[in-house]
Design a protein around this motif. Sequence first.
Motif, short mmCIF file in Angstrom:
data_model
loop_
_atom_site.label_atom_id
_atom_site.label_comp_id
_atom_site.label_asym_id
_atom_site.label_seq_id
_atom_site.Cartn_x
_atom_site.Cartn_y
_atom_site.Cartn_z
N LEU A 197 0.84 -1.20 0.00
CA LEU A 197 0.00 0.00 0.00
C LEU A 197 0.88 1.26 0.00
O LEU A 197 0.60 2.22 -0.72
N ALA A 198 1.95 1.23 0.81
CA ALA A 198 2.85 2.39 0.84
C ALA A 198 3.44 2.64 -0.55
O ALA A 198 3.51 3.78 -1.01
N PHE A 199 3.82 1.55 -1.24
CA PHE A 199 4.34 1.68 -2.62
C PHE A 199 3.33 2.37 -3.51
O PHE A 199 3.62 3.35 -4.19
N VAL A 200 2.12 1.80 -3.52
CA VAL A 200 1.11 2.30 -4.44
C VAL A 200 0.75 3.73 -4.08
O VAL A 200 0.55 4.58 -4.95
N ALA A 201 0.71 4.03 -2.76
CA ALA A 201 0.30 5.36 -2.34
C ALA A 201 1.32 6.42 -2.76
O ALA A 201 0.95 7.43 -3.35
N VAL A 202 2.62 6.19 -2.46
CA VAL A 202 3.59 7.22 -2.84
C VAL A 202 3.70 7.33 -4.35
O VAL A 202 4.09 8.37 -4.87
N ILE A 208 -0.95 8.99 7.70
CA ILE A 208 -1.34 8.01 6.71
C ILE A 208 -0.31 7.95 5.59
O ILE A 208 0.31 8.95 5.24
N PRO A 209 -0.09 6.75 5.04
CA PRO A 209 0.87 6.64 3.95
C PRO A 209 0.41 7.53 2.80
O PRO A 209 -0.77 7.57 2.47
N ALA A 210 1.34 8.28 2.24
CA ALA A 210 1.06 9.12 1.08
C ALA A 210 0.13 10.27 1.38
O ALA A 210 -0.48 10.83 0.50
N ALA A 223 5.76 15.94 11.72
CA ALA A 223 5.75 15.20 12.98
C ALA A 223 4.93 13.92 12.82
O ALA A 223 5.31 12.86 13.32
N GLY A 224 3.81 14.04 12.11
CA GLY A 224 2.94 12.88 11.90
C GLY A 224 3.65 11.73 11.20
O GLY A 224 3.41 10.56 11.51
N THR A 268 6.86 7.76 4.78
CA THR A 268 5.75 8.27 3.97
C THR A 268 6.11 9.52 3.21
O THR A 268 5.31 10.01 2.44
N ASN A 269 7.27 10.10 3.45
CA ASN A 269 7.73 11.17 2.55
C ASN A 269 9.25 11.09 2.45
O ASN A 269 9.88 10.23 3.08
N ALA A 270 9.81 11.96 1.61
CA ALA A 270 11.24 11.86 1.34
C ALA A 270 12.06 12.02 2.62
O ALA A 270 13.02 11.29 2.85
N THR A 271 11.64 12.96 3.48
CA THR A 271 12.42 13.23 4.68
C THR A 271 12.42 12.02 5.60
O THR A 271 13.46 11.62 6.13
#
Lengths: 178, 552
Positions: free
Chosen positions: B153-158, B266-268, B312-313, B325-328
Amino acid sequence: MSHASTAGTEWAPAPSGPVRDLAQLGVCAFLLVLGVIMLVDASTLGDNTTGTDPLGPKAVPIFLGSALILLAIGLTVAVLRGSTPELEGGEDVDLEARIDIKTVLMLVGVFVANIVLIDVLGWVISGAILFYGSALALGSRHYLRALVIAVALSLITFYGFAIGLGVGLPAGILQGIL
Amino acid sequence: MENLGFLLEGFATAATPLNLLLALIGVLVGTAVGVLPGIGPAMTIALLLPITYSLEPTGALIMLAGIFYGGMYGGSTTSILLNTPGESSSVVTAIEGNLMAKAGKAAPALATAAIGSFVAGTIGTTLIVFFAPLMASFAVSLGAPEYLAIMLLAFVAVTAVLGASRLRGFIALVLGLTIGLVGIDAVSGQARLTFGVAQLGDGIDVVVVAVGIFALGEALWVAAHLRRKATEIIPVGQPFLRKEDWKRSWKPWLRGTAFGFPFGVIPAGGAEIPTFLSYITEKRLSKHPEEFGKGAIEGVAGPEAANNASAAGTMVPLLSLGLPTNATSAIMLAALVSFGIQPGPLLLQRESGLVWALIASLFIGNFLLLVLNLPLAPVWAKLLRIPRPYLYAGILFFASMGAYAVNGSNFDLILLLAMGLLGFGMRRFAIPVLPLIVGVILGPRVELQGRRAMQLSSGDPKGLVGSVDVATGQFVVSAIAVVVYVIIVIILLWPVLFWLIRKLLPARAEAAVEHLSEELHQDLDTDRDGHPLASSHAPEIKLPEPSPKERP
């Protein structure tokens, strides 16, 4: 972009230059070659599917290799139907200007020199060459000031990181002097 | 609450003089680097990671927490003073922030951004204290099939939700997975994609990939398009807020935080959608709607708080599931791995002291940032004047120093150059970098979980959606896995669904979307005299609706 009725593309600047960006076909070729390499590499793996590893080491490379080939085909179709990349701007990026490949090649050249020299001459010399060469390639005309900064930066990082923090940077021919 | 007890222990670890000093250095260096034009928080962390190598993991993480918040704050300073934001998450802050700066109100703009970041960061970190352990205790109960589904899901979301083009997103993802595959297979011991090169046996270090794609790729890309004339920079005095500004800022800070945090978890979710929502909300609620488009302080306070709360989330899935869930947070995860820390559901149990020290230092870093940055803002603003040849030469210099330091071998510099050229090519062809980084990091773990799930079911593909109950010996379908797969299918089919929905409710939905986009158009595209702004930042602004640009 064949379909631009939705809000997301409202602010895209008017496309400049040719509508089709055929250089993207190079990406398609790259993906295709990479996919074939993956499949060839996967075929050289032994068939190690066992009871404890029913999937084996081959499944994922075969899947990814096939995916790369499919994506290459998909992108080719999209490009031929007029899909163009949406470039991102930035503080220092002037997308109107022509791509300046000469500067990029000079930077790559300086970087390669650093790769070759770092173990021989050590970080202080190769790092200074890297900074000085890059600054000049990027258009700095303050020859002396750039050189002073380059030498200062590589000395500071060497003493600060290699000696101060124990980060592994080579001393090279200056071993014993620094 | 036992969490609070752990947190206090974390503070005890983080508040030793040495660790406080590390946090201080992290905040200072992080801000200084993050302020530099073109360097976003992710690149800041990637470039500064080598500094932390020689420290023991706790000290290193404490410093990273400082760098993390420093980089975030530095980025928003740049976007307010220069208008062209380094990453998409500060696009919205830049709109009103830069208009304020141009109208001679740079000081209150920077102040509301700094204090808003502090408020959002503090509330966000407090929420981490409660949510991360909750999510981790849930995550511990997950087996291989569920974990596999969540990572997919993380793959598809990002890949499919963020970014403009799904096709290019998937290209980036598969390239990342390919890079992650290089090396000796952990299960069978066979070398894959190493082409007989011994140094590739251990795989390609994630730090080398990140520095290459983010730092070197960006430097080469900018070099190819370097703007030869200097951008105009607005002088800054001491940041301050008048009473009136406080009154107008505090509600947007809180509302922005409320938007930002859930989207970070949440992812993405990302920071783009909540900052945008915050902007629209503040414009609706403001008593001075006429100031929007001319530099309204609410339009800086809200989105900046949303941006920081979202950051933070992202720590919640990072610390409890090992999901970036993000680049950072992807770079933060890479950093954890490089310290020999195994991320995942067991992280909070195994490395409890370390994680709580990290959370405590997020509080400390956030506080230091506020204390330091209000007085230091004029100094940071001077950094924006650094001549561009030195800036990008410096990025090349520090990138190669960092990559060499990973293994002390110039082989990594060859890989770094290859990754830099890949990053350059990706920018040239607008292939997003985030899916690639996430693919490199999660790819090997997805494969491992997939093979583990298949092993548990003895090769039966059913094993991907459930497992055999140990007590009864019966096969049980996992509800979690099924739900996650359904979400994945919905995301993948979204362009089709979106098209169907628009067909079914033509008039009203169409009108609403039209209205929203018109409103944005007015806000973003014209300056206060109604003249169109330079188009440089325009392509980065996206409406949250995924638009069916690539027709299937």
